[in-house]
Design a protein around this motif. Structure first.
Motif, PDB file in Angstrom:
ATOM      1  N   ARG B 128     -54.522  48.565 111.308  1.00 24.05           N
ATOM      2  CA  ARG B 128     -54.172  49.024 112.657  1.00 24.05           C
ATOM      3  C   ARG B 128     -53.809  47.872 113.592  1.00 24.05           C
ATOM      4  O   ARG B 128     -53.166  48.081 114.619  1.00 24.05           O
ATOM      5  CB  ARG B 128     -55.321  49.833 113.263  1.00 24.05           C
ATOM      6  CG  ARG B 128     -56.547  49.002 113.552  1.00 24.05           C
ATOM      7  CD  ARG B 128     -57.637  49.797 114.218  1.00 24.05           C
ATOM      8  NE  ARG B 128     -58.938  49.226 113.910  1.00 24.05           N
ATOM      9  CZ  ARG B 128     -59.489  48.196 114.553  1.00 24.05           C
ATOM     10  NH1 ARG B 128     -58.863  47.642 115.561  1.00 24.05           N
ATOM     11  NH2 ARG B 128     -60.661  47.728 114.183  1.00 24.05           N
ATOM     12  N   GLN B 129     -54.240  46.656 113.214  1.00 25.43           N
ATOM     13  CA  GLN B 129     -53.972  45.517 114.087  1.00 25.43           C
ATOM     14  C   GLN B 129     -52.591  44.919 113.836  1.00 25.43           C
ATOM     15  O   GLN B 129     -52.144  44.075 114.594  1.00 25.43           O
ATOM     16  CB  GLN B 129     -55.034  44.431 113.855  1.00 25.43           C
ATOM     17  CG  GLN B 129     -56.436  44.891 114.201  1.00 25.43           C
ATOM     18  CD  GLN B 129     -57.498  43.891 113.784  1.00 25.43           C
ATOM     19  OE1 GLN B 129     -57.561  43.503 112.618  1.00 25.43           O
ATOM     20  NE2 GLN B 129     -58.316  43.482 114.742  1.00 25.43           N
ATOM     21  N   LEU B 130     -51.930  45.383 112.766  1.00 21.24           N
ATOM     22  CA  LEU B 130     -50.675  44.752 112.360  1.00 21.24           C
ATOM     23  C   LEU B 130     -49.457  45.521 112.882  1.00 21.24           C
ATOM     24  O   LEU B 130     -49.498  46.739 113.030  1.00 21.24           O
ATOM     25  CB  LEU B 130     -50.595  44.694 110.828  1.00 21.24           C
ATOM     26  CG  LEU B 130     -51.718  43.970 110.100  1.00 21.24           C
ATOM     27  CD1 LEU B 130     -51.515  44.081 108.598  1.00 21.24           C
ATOM     28  CD2 LEU B 130     -51.785  42.507 110.521  1.00 21.24           C
ATOM     29  N   SER B 131     -48.378  44.808 113.110  1.00 21.84           N
ATOM     30  CA  SER B 131     -47.112  45.449 113.463  1.00 21.84           C
ATOM     31  C   SER B 131     -46.513  46.067 112.206  1.00 21.84           C
ATOM     32  O   SER B 131     -46.960  45.804 111.086  1.00 21.84           O
ATOM     33  CB  SER B 131     -46.153  44.403 114.017  1.00 21.84           C
ATOM     34  OG  SER B 131     -45.780  43.534 112.968  1.00 21.84           O
ATOM     35  N   GLY B 132     -45.479  46.876 112.405  1.00 27.36           N
ATOM     36  CA  GLY B 132     -44.843  47.534 111.263  1.00 27.36           C
ATOM     37  C   GLY B 132     -44.345  46.540 110.231  1.00 27.36           C
ATOM     38  O   GLY B 132     -44.549  46.723 109.025  1.00 27.36           O
ATOM     39  N   GLY B 133     -43.721  45.480 110.694  1.00 29.70           N
ATOM     40  CA  GLY B 133     -43.183  44.478 109.784  1.00 29.70           C
ATOM     41  C   GLY B 133     -44.283  43.815 108.972  1.00 29.70           C
ATOM     42  O   GLY B 133     -44.154  43.612 107.764  1.00 29.70           O
ATOM     43  N   MET B 134     -45.414  43.541 109.656  1.00 29.92           N
ATOM     44  CA  MET B 134     -46.528  42.916 108.963  1.00 29.92           C
ATOM     45  C   MET B 134     -47.117  43.860 107.935  1.00 29.92           C
ATOM     46  O   MET B 134     -47.509  43.453 106.832  1.00 29.92           O
ATOM     47  CB  MET B 134     -47.612  42.517 109.977  1.00 29.92           C
ATOM     48  CG  MET B 134     -47.162  41.474 110.964  1.00 29.92           C
ATOM     49  SD  MET B 134     -46.811  39.919 110.141  1.00 29.92           S
ATOM     50  CE  MET B 134     -48.467  39.262 110.074  1.00 29.92           C
ATOM     51  N   LYS B 135     -47.168  45.132 108.308  1.00 33.20           N
ATOM     52  CA  LYS B 135     -47.722  46.106 107.363  1.00 33.20           C
ATOM     53  C   LYS B 135     -46.871  46.153 106.104  1.00 33.20           C
ATOM     54  O   LYS B 135     -47.386  46.204 104.993  1.00 33.20           O
ATOM     55  CB  LYS B 135     -47.749  47.501 108.008  1.00 33.20           C
ATOM     56  CG  LYS B 135     -48.884  47.701 108.973  1.00 33.20           C
ATOM     57  CD  LYS B 135     -48.892  49.138 109.487  1.00 33.20           C
ATOM     58  CE  LYS B 135     -49.807  49.262 110.684  1.00 33.20           C
ATOM     59  NZ  LYS B 135     -49.477  50.407 111.511  1.00 33.20           N
TER      60      LYS B 135
END
Lengths: 287, 256, 344
Positions: B128-135
Motif C-alpha cells: 500500500r505504500q508503493l506507487s503503481g510503478g513500484m508495485k
C-alpha cells in the motif's frame, strides 16, 4: 529594457489579493467557500463527558423523586450494589464462572465456525450440502433450543457452553465463507500461476485475505456470546453475571440488576477493545 | 526452450474468441501481441501459461526449460497481484517457499532481484505504500525470482501513467540486456510494442486471428535512437488496426 | 328494519345524555360499577375470584371484574406495581417484598395455606436419586433441589426442610430453572434430585415411573401461608372502600370453593357448576371430563375470609432477609396491611 519596465513586472507579481480588492473595488470578490463539513474530527472527551453528565442527571432525578424508585434505581444505589459485590468477593465468583463459559463457548464456536466456513467456501460439494442448513438454522433463537440443550448436555456447564457455542458458530461460518468469497480471484490465480500448492494458496492467500471479514465476524459473535450469557445462565447456574442479573430480576432488586447490566457492558467493551487490538496486530498491513 | 501455440481456437459459449492461432516464442525473444480490445489477447495468454484449456489445438513446449528455472511459465499481471499482507520481500519469498527455496538461498535470490529492479531499499515496505510503478517492479522482481523460461506479461504497464510507463520500459530494456529473458508481452499500446518487441503479432478483432506479424531487427537498446523507423512501423500497424479498433469500440459486449 | 333519520338520532342522543346526567345526579346506586382487574394464574388456587365473578359476588359489591392471565407470579407483582392490574394472589417472593419496600404493593389477606388435615404440597425425588437412597426429605443433604428462581417459595421450602431436618442450608444445592416446566423436565430426566410442588402437579408426576413422593411440606413448615392476596399501596391508602368490597366478594368465592372442592359439602350439581366456571380459566385446553378431576385434585384449603397467618408471613420475611434475598430494612408494616382481614 528600462528600469521602469522591470519595476512594473515586480509590482504586478508582488500585488496580492488584498491589493487587487482595493484597486478594483466592487469588481473583485473572493470565490464563496463551499467546502468543509462532513468530515469526522476526533473528540476523545465527548463520550466520557456525556456519560458523566447523564449519570449526574439520572442521580439528581432519582434524588428529587422525578425518576420513580420503581422505574429506575439511583446510580448511587447501583454503585452500592456493585461495591457489595466487591466487598463480599462475589464479583470474582460471578466473573470467573461467566468468563469460563464465554471463553470456552466462544473459542470452540469460533474454531468450528471458521473450519466449517472454510469448508463451505472451498468445496462446492460442502457448500451445496451444508450452506442451506446454515441458513435455516442461523435465525433460530438459541434460547428456544435451551430445553433441548438441557436434555442433550445436562444442566451443568455443558448446556451453558453449548448455548454460547451455537450462538457463536453460525455468524462465524457466514462471516468466514463470505470473507473467502470476497478474496481477490486474481491473487488466487497468481498463486496458481507460480505453481503454489493448494494448501499454500489456502494458507497464504485465502485465509489472510478473508481475515478482515473473519475478525469483524468475531466482533459480532463476541457480542452475541455476551447476549446469550444471560440465557445460558438461566438454567441451573449458581454463579455467573447472567445468573446474578436473573436473580436480581426475580427479586426485583433493580440496583443489582443495573449493576449486573453494567458488568455485561464493561465485559462487552473489554472484548471489543481486545478485538481491536487483535485487528491492529493481525491487519497492520491495512494501515 | 520454445513456447508454441499450435492452431489454437477457443470459444466462450457461442462466442468464438480465438480462431486458429499459431505462433512461437523463442529463447531470449520478446513477442508482443497487439490487437483491438476484445480480440482474445488475455485468453491467449492464459492458454499459453496453462491456466486455461483451448477448445482446439494446443500450447506446447519444445525443449527442456533451464534446470534452474523454478517456474518456467511465469505471469506478470496488469493489476500486479501483490498480497497486501506481505511486504515486498514477503511477496517474493511467497513464490520461493513453495519451491523449497529457503533461508540463505532465498535471501540471496531476493537481494539479487530487488537489486535488478532497483527496489533494494524497499524490501520491507508494504504494497500500500508503493506507487503503481513500484508495485509493478515488485511483480517483475517476483517473476524474475523464479527464473522463468518465458514471462507471460498481460498488459503490465496499462495500469500506469505515461511517465511511469516510459521509466518502466527503459528498465525492462535494461533488464533484458542483463538477463535476456524471453517473454510474450500483451498490450494494446503500439508504442510499447515497437519499443519492446522483437516480433509483433497483430490480432484481428473477435474472433482473434493473426492479421500480421512484424519482425523488428533494431536491437532493443538502440531503438530510442531510431525514432523514424520505429514510428514508421507504429504508424503502419495503426493504419492496419484503426478500422478494426473502431469497429470493436462500437461493439456491444456480452463477454467480459 | 329500523329506519333512523338524522333528526331522530340526534334526539335519541340528547335523551340518553340527559338520562345519564340525571342518573348520576340522583343516586350512587345507579352509578357504573367500579372496574377492577384481577391477575390470575391458570392454577386451581386462583379459583375463588373466578367463582366470585361467576356467581355474581363481585357484581353484588358493585365491582366490574376483568381477569388478566399471567404465566408466573413475578410479573403479576410487577403489573400491580405498575398499575396495570389491581389485585393478585401469589406466593410471597423476594420480588414481592422488594416491591413492598419500594412502597408499591401491600399484602392485604391470606389465601392458600398448608393444613395438616388437607393433602398439601409434596416433596418429590427423581427415581434415580430415590434408588440411590434419597427416600425421605431429611436425607436431602448434598442433593440438588430444583427451584424456579432464587427467592421463590420453592427456595424457602427447601431451606425450611433443611432447618427441620437438622442439616445446614448450604448443604442443599439450590438449582434455579426459571420455569415450572423446566423443573419438571429436569426432575423427570434425573438432572435434579428433588423438588416440592402443589398436589395436583405432584400427583400427575408420581403417576409416572420417573418421580417418587418422599414427603409432605406440611410436616416441615407449620401452617405455611403459601399464597397471599395483595394489591397496590395506592389502593390500600386511597381506595380502602374498593379493597374492602373486593375482599368481601372474594370471601364468598373462597367459601364456595372450600365447600365445593376441599370440604366437599356441596351437592354434585353445585360442584359441577363451580368446576365449569373454573374450567374457563384453568386447564382450559383440556375437555371438562379430563380437567374436572385435575381441578379437584389441586384443591388446597384457602383461608375463609382471606384470613392471614401473620406468624408464617413473619417467618418467611425473616428467612428472605437472613438469606439476603430481601432488603434488610423491610418491616412487617411495609409488607402487610392487617386492617382488612382477620389475622392470627
Amino acid at each position: 529594457m528600462s528600469l521602469d519596465a522591470t519595476n512594473e513586472i515586480e509590482t504586478r507579481t508582488r500585488r496580492n489579493t488584498s491589493d487587487l480588492q482595493q484597486s478594483r473595488k466592487g469588481l473583485v470578490k473572493p470565490v464563496p467557500f463551499r467546502g468543509g463539513g462532513f468530515v469526522h474530527t476526533r473528540h476523545r472527551l465527548i463520550a466520557p463527558l456525556l456519560f458523566v453528565v447523564l449519570v449526574i442527571l439520572w442521580e439528581v432525578g432519582s434524588q428529587t423523586g422525578f425518576i420513580s424508585n420503581i422505574a429506575l434505581p439511583a446510580p448511587s444505589e447501583a454503585a452500592g450494589a456493585m461495591s457489595d459485590l466487591f466487598e463480599t468477593g462475589m464479583i470474582w465468583k460471578h466473573l470467573s464462572a461467566s468468563l469460563y463459559r464465554l471463553v470456552i463457548g466462544w473459542s470452540l464456536g469460533s474454531l468450528i465456525g471458521v473450519f466449517v466456513g472454510l469448508a463451505i467456501a472451498l468445496f462446492s460439494l460442502v457448500r451445496a450440502g451444508v450452506s442451506p442448513f446454515i441458513s435455516a438454522l442461523f435465525p433460530i433463537p438459541k434460547i428456544a433450543l435451551l430445553p433441548l440443550f438441557i436434555i442433550w448436555f445436562g444442566i451443568g456447564e455443558g448446556s451453558k457452553v453449548a448455548t454460547i457455542l451455537f450462538g457463536v458458530f453460525f455468524p462465524t461460518v457466514i462471516a468466514t465463507y463470505g470473507g473467502v468469497d470476497n478474496v481477490d480471484r486474481n491473487l488466487i490465480r497468481m498463486g496458481q500461476s507460480f505453481g503454489l500448492s493448494w494448501m499454500s494458496i489456502v494458507r497464504k492467500i485465502i485465509i489472510p485475505g478473508a481475515l478482515p471479514a473473519i475478525l469483524s465476524g468475531f466482533r459480532i459473535s463476541a457480542s452475541i456470546a455476551i447476549i446469550l450469557l444471560v440465557a445460558a445462565e438461566m438454567i441451573g447456574a449458581e454463579y455467573g453475571i447472567g445468573a446474578y442479573i436473573l436473580m436480581a430480576g426475580a427479586l426485583f432488586a433493580t440496583d443489582q440488576l443495573i449493576a449486573g447490566v453494567a458488568m455485561l457492558s464493561v465485559l462487552g467493551l473489554t472484548v471489543g477493545w481486545l478485538i481491536s487490538r487483535a485487528e491492529r496486530l493481525l491487519l497492520s498491513w491495512r494501515a | 526452450m520454445e513456447l508454441i501455440l499450435d492452431h489454437v481456437s477457443h470459444s466462450y459459449g457461442d462466442v468464438e474468441v480465438l480462431s486458429d492461432i499459431s505462433l512461437s516464442v523463442g529463447s531470449g525473444e520478446i513477442v508482443c501481441i497487439v490487437g483491438p480490445s476484445g480480440c482474445g489477447k488475455s485468453t491467449l495468454l492464459r492458454i499459453l501459461g496453462g491456466l486455461e484449456k483451448p477448445d482446439h489445438g494446443a500450447a506446447l513446449i519444445a525443449g527442456e526449460p533451464p534446470s534452474d528455472s523454478l517456474n518456467p511459465l511465469t505471469y506478470v499481471f496488469q493489476d500486479f497481484a501483490l498480497l497486501p499482507w506481505r511486504t515486498v520481500e514477503g511477496n517474493i519469498s511467497l513464490v520461493l517457499e513453495d519451491h523449497s527455496v529457503r533461508k540463505d538461498k532465498a535471501r540471496a535470490i531476493i537481494t539479487d532481484v530487488l537489486a535488478r529492479t532497483k527496489l533494494s531499499e524497499f524490501a520491507n515496505a508494504w504494497p500500500r505504500q508503493l506507487s503503481g510503478g513500484m508495485k509493478q517492479r515488485v511483480a517483475i522482481a517476483r517473476a524474475l525470482s523464479v527464473n522463468p523460461a518465458v514471462m507471460l506479461m498481460d498488459e503490465p504497464l496499462s495500469a500506469l501513467d505515461s511517465q511511469t510507463r516510459e521509466l518502466l520500459m527503459d528498465d525492462l530494456i535494461e533488464l533484458w540486456g542483463q538477463v535476456g529473458f524471453s517473454a510474450c508481452y500483451i498490450t494494446h499500446n503500439l508504442a510499447e510494442a515497437v519499443r519492446l518487441g522483437h516480433r509483433i503479432v497483430m490480432l484481428s478483432r473477435r474472433p482473434g486471428k493473426i492479421r500480421e506479424i512484424v519482425d523488428i531487427d533494431i536491437p532493443l537498446s538502440e531503438r530510442i535512437n531510431h525514432p523514424a523507423e520505429t514510428s514508421a512501423i507504429q504508424r503502419r500497424l495503426w493504419e492496419a488496426m484503426r478500422d478494426e479498433a473502431r469497429a470493436a469500440d462500437r461493439e456491444l459486449s456480452d463477454v467480459a | 328494519m329500523i329506519k333512523t333519520t338524522r333528526r331522530t338520532a340526534l334526539s335519541m342522543f340528547a335523551a340518553t345524555a340527559i338520562g345519564l346526567v340525571t342518573a348520576a345526579g340522583l343516586s350512587t346506586a345507579a352509578q357504573a360499577a367500579d372496574a377492577i382487574k384481577i391477575g390470575i394464574l391458570s392454577l386451581t388456587s386462583h379459583s375463588p375470584s373466578i367463582i366470585a365473578e361467576g356467581k355474581g359476588y363481585f357484581t353484588e359489591q358493585d365491582l366490574d371484574v376483568e381477569f388478566v392471565s399471567f404465566q408466573a407470579a413475578q410479573p403479576m407483582a410487577i403489573a400491580i406495581a405498575s398499575g396495570d392490574i389491581d389485585f393478585g394472589m401469589t406466593a410471597i417472593s423476594g420480588g414481592l417484598i422488594s416491591l413492598a419496600e419500594k412502597g408499591a404493593v401491600r399484602i392485604i389477606g391470606g389465601a392458600l395455606q398448608e393444613t395438616p388435615e388437607i393433602s398439601g404440597q409434596k416433596i418429590l425425588a427423581s427415581k434415580a436419586a430415590y434408588d440411590a437412597g434419597l427416600t425421605s426429605p431429611d436425607k436431602l443433604a448434598g442433593h440438588t433441589f430444583g427451584v424456579t428462581t432464587p427467592g421463590s417459595s420453592f427456595h424457602y421450602m427447601a431451606h425450611k426442610i433443611a432447618d427441620k431436618s437438622g442439616f445446614d442450608r448450604s448443604e442443599l444445592k439450590i438449582t434455579p430453572m426459571q420455569k415450572v416446566p423446566a423443573v419438571i423436565a429436569a426432575l423427570k430426566s434425573g438432572q435434579i434430585d428433588a423438588w416440592s410442588i402443589v398436589p395436583n402437579i405432584a400427583g400427575a408426576l408420581t403417576k409416572g415411573p420417573e418421580v417418587v413422593e418422599i414427603g409432605k411440606v406440611s410436616d416441615y413448615i407449620d401452617n405455611y401461608q403459601v399464597t397471599t392476596v395483595f394489591t397496590s399501596t395506592k389502593n390500600v391508602t386511597e381506595n380502602r372502600d374498593l379493597v374492602t368490597r373486593f375482599l368481601a366478594g372474594l370471601s364468598k368465592g373462597i367459601a364456595d370453593y372450600n365447600a365445593a372442592l376441599v370440604d366437599k359439602t356441596m351437592s354434585a350439581d353445585e360442584v359441577a357448576e363451580i368446576t365449569g366456571m373454573v374450567h374457563k380459566y384453568v386447564y382450559a385446553d383440556q375437555p371438562i371430563e379430563k380437567a374436572g378431576p385435575r381441578i379437584a385434585a389441586g384443591a388446597m384449603r384457602i383461608n375463609e375470609g382471606a384470613k392471614l397467618n401473620i406468624a408464617s408471613v413473619e417467618d418467611q420475611l425473616a428467612w428472605f432477609q437472613s438469606e439476603k434475598l430481601a432488603p434488610e430494612g423491610v418491616t412487617m408494616a411495609d409488607l402487610v396491611d392487617t386492617s382488612f382481614v382477620e389475622s392470627y
